[in-house]
Every structure is written in C-alpha cells, then in structure tokens.
Design a protein around this motif. Sequence first.
Motif, PDB file in Angstrom:
ATOM      1  N   SER A 119      60.241  98.242  11.480  1.00 27.10           N
ATOM      2  CA  SER A 119      60.921  99.028  10.454  1.00 27.10           C
ATOM      3  C   SER A 119      60.681 100.522  10.601  1.00 27.10           C
ATOM      4  N   HIS A 129      64.848  93.498   8.382  1.00 21.88           N
ATOM      5  CA  HIS A 129      63.987  94.335   9.224  1.00 21.88           C
ATOM      6  C   HIS A 129      62.555  94.093   8.775  1.00 21.88           C
ATOM      7  N   SER A 185      57.554  98.529   5.530  1.00 26.26           N
ATOM      8  CA  SER A 185      59.007  98.386   5.664  1.00 26.26           C
ATOM      9  C   SER A 185      59.743  99.110   4.552  1.00 26.26           C
TER      10      SER A 185
END
Length: 148
Positions: A66, A91, A112
């Motif tokens: 990410s 992701h 993330s």
Amino acid sequence: HLQNDGPAGEPDEPGTPGWELHLPVRTGPGETVIRKSEDDGFEETSLAAELTAAGVRSLAVCGVMSEMCVLATARRALELDYRVVLPHDAHATYDIPAAPDISDVVPAAMASRVAEWALGDEVEIVARAADVAFDTADGTTDGSTRTA
C-alpha cells in the motif's frame, strides 16, 4: 496487471516462488501483464502508452504494498490526470516493525489506511473492489474490472 521484478536474492526476483502474480492471468485482449522494476508502475514501463491506446482514463489501483507500489502508482496516475479509484479491500501491506525510541509496531491495516490518506482528496476510496465499475467507451457500464 503490473508485476514487480526485484533484484537477485529478493522475494520478488523473477522466476522465484512468490514472484508469480497472486491471481492467474490469461494474457490476451484486455489482459496484459507489464513488468516493472520501480514502485511507480508508470516509470520506465509501457503502462501509460497502453492505457492511452486503449482509451482508458479511469484506473482502479490494487495490490501490495500500500505505502510503496500502490501509493506511487496511484500518485503518478493522478499527476497524469487519470481518475483513480482505490478499493480499500484490494491493497495491503505488512506490519511496519517497531523503531526503538520512536514507535511500536504499526499494524498493516493502519499503514494501508495511512497510504490512502496520503493521496489526498483527489483519489476515490471505496470500501470494496466488487463495487467498482467503469463506463466503457460506448457509455455502457462494464461490471468487470480489467487491469493493466
């Protein structure tokens, strides 16, 4: 689809276990694999040219990590005036190790989310990749998510 080619001895060294794309890809019309060696999927690749040739102006950016490849590719896509959609469930990254006298471990989910936040308000963040649909050149909605 972008596939990272890392240096010899790294987990993403071409041809080694774990280097393969997670989901099998049958290359052909609408399914292209572009190999890259930088975080930014546009840098030193044919990605921009292929997207332009296909008339693509909107991208759903998915993958790992990410805060590295996903962030760098999304940021460059925004600079190139693409519409960028970032599905939260598509992701990921790893826990960031603790840094003595600086921080505890940063959980992967938090890293993330910070990567999403770092893209600012130009990126469209959606909860699920399954909710992503783009209009085709003829104006109809394409429920499939084709990637390059």
